[in-house]
Design an enzyme around this catalytic site. Sequence first.
Site, PDB file in Angstrom:
ATOM      1  CG  ASP A  59      -1.089   2.342   7.012  1.00 24.36           C
ATOM      2  OD1 ASP A  59      -1.236   1.195   7.486  1.00 24.36           O
ATOM      3  OD2 ASP A  59      -2.046   3.043   6.653  1.00 24.36           O
ATOM      4  CG  ASP A 119      -2.079   1.015   1.064  1.00 26.38           C
ATOM      5  OD1 ASP A 119      -2.422   1.375  -0.081  1.00 26.38           O
ATOM      6  OD2 ASP A 119      -2.621   1.442   2.087  1.00 26.38           O
TER       7      ASP A 119
END
Length: 346
Positions: A223, A203
């Site tokens: 993240d 991501d």
Amino acid sequence: MATLRTQRVEALFHAALALAPKERDELLARECGNDDALAREVRSLLEWHAEASDLVLPDTPPVPFFAHGLPARIGAWEIVSELASGGMGTVYLARRADGQYEQTVALKLIRGGFGERRDELVRRFLAERQYLAGLDHPNIARLLDGGSTEDGTPYLVMEYVEGIPIDRFCADNELSIDERLGLVRTVCSAVQFIHSKLLAHRDLKPSNILVERGDPPVPKVLDFGIARLLRAEDAATGATATTISSQRLTPAYASPEQFRGEAATTATDVYSLGVVLYQLLTDRLPHDFSGLGPHAIPRIVCEEPPIRPSSVRPGLSGDLETIVLEALEKDPARRYQTAQELADDI
């Protein structure tokens, strides 16, 4: 022009979208017959649509698993304010509250849910915490602490990165092409380190690459909510044991294989890096999604070539354009296989 197969996929997607889950299964079984690939493409679109709708148009804001609201203190940390929320959790600005020392951090809690949904979120959250525990790199946000609240909600405490997304940093500071390439090379080094730990991030996008001011500026990757372990036996090719079809992804930065529900590889992260690189060099994305519904995006990413960088910025012809386009190859086998290869060519 859309192919007949693409038209078929889109027609089935729209037909299934109006049905209940059980009826969708019956429709696909009836219409797809033995064409498992066709059914898989339609299911991938349906799953992505459900996840994208949850992210973009939530009925209620993400909330942690607390019966009586968010406590003012979690472990040794006092909650100051909310920083961000996403598909799996909410991130809060927090500070050390036990008097041992002063420190400001980012504290992440999983969002609310029930039954199997909660179990899956907890599993993924704990996996993220474990992944972060093994990452010690100057350009990756560090894990500082972790635990569970009184009601069993797991949390993790990370280094608070006082930076801004890499695309905004480049634009706000009017960085030159060489300066932008330097930032990307540093990010590639961090991603290569992630891959060396047998992880695929899956991501990578500007909001997950923050740049702190300094001389030189310091980009940091964060993240790891949908990161996945690479199998040791597949380390050479980077293939993961699991697919991303049912996980959250960011359409503009997702690779063709992610939309197809195939196993992610280290080359999957390279594709996302290619999108970021393209964006930093041209101030736009490699595909034009304006005015399109969510069902059209996977087709464009999987089938249509990116807009050539030199047609956006004439000065980007030659070797630099070749590098960008190789990072954005549809076929993972034709792409740079590692982030280090991309960095070396840059």
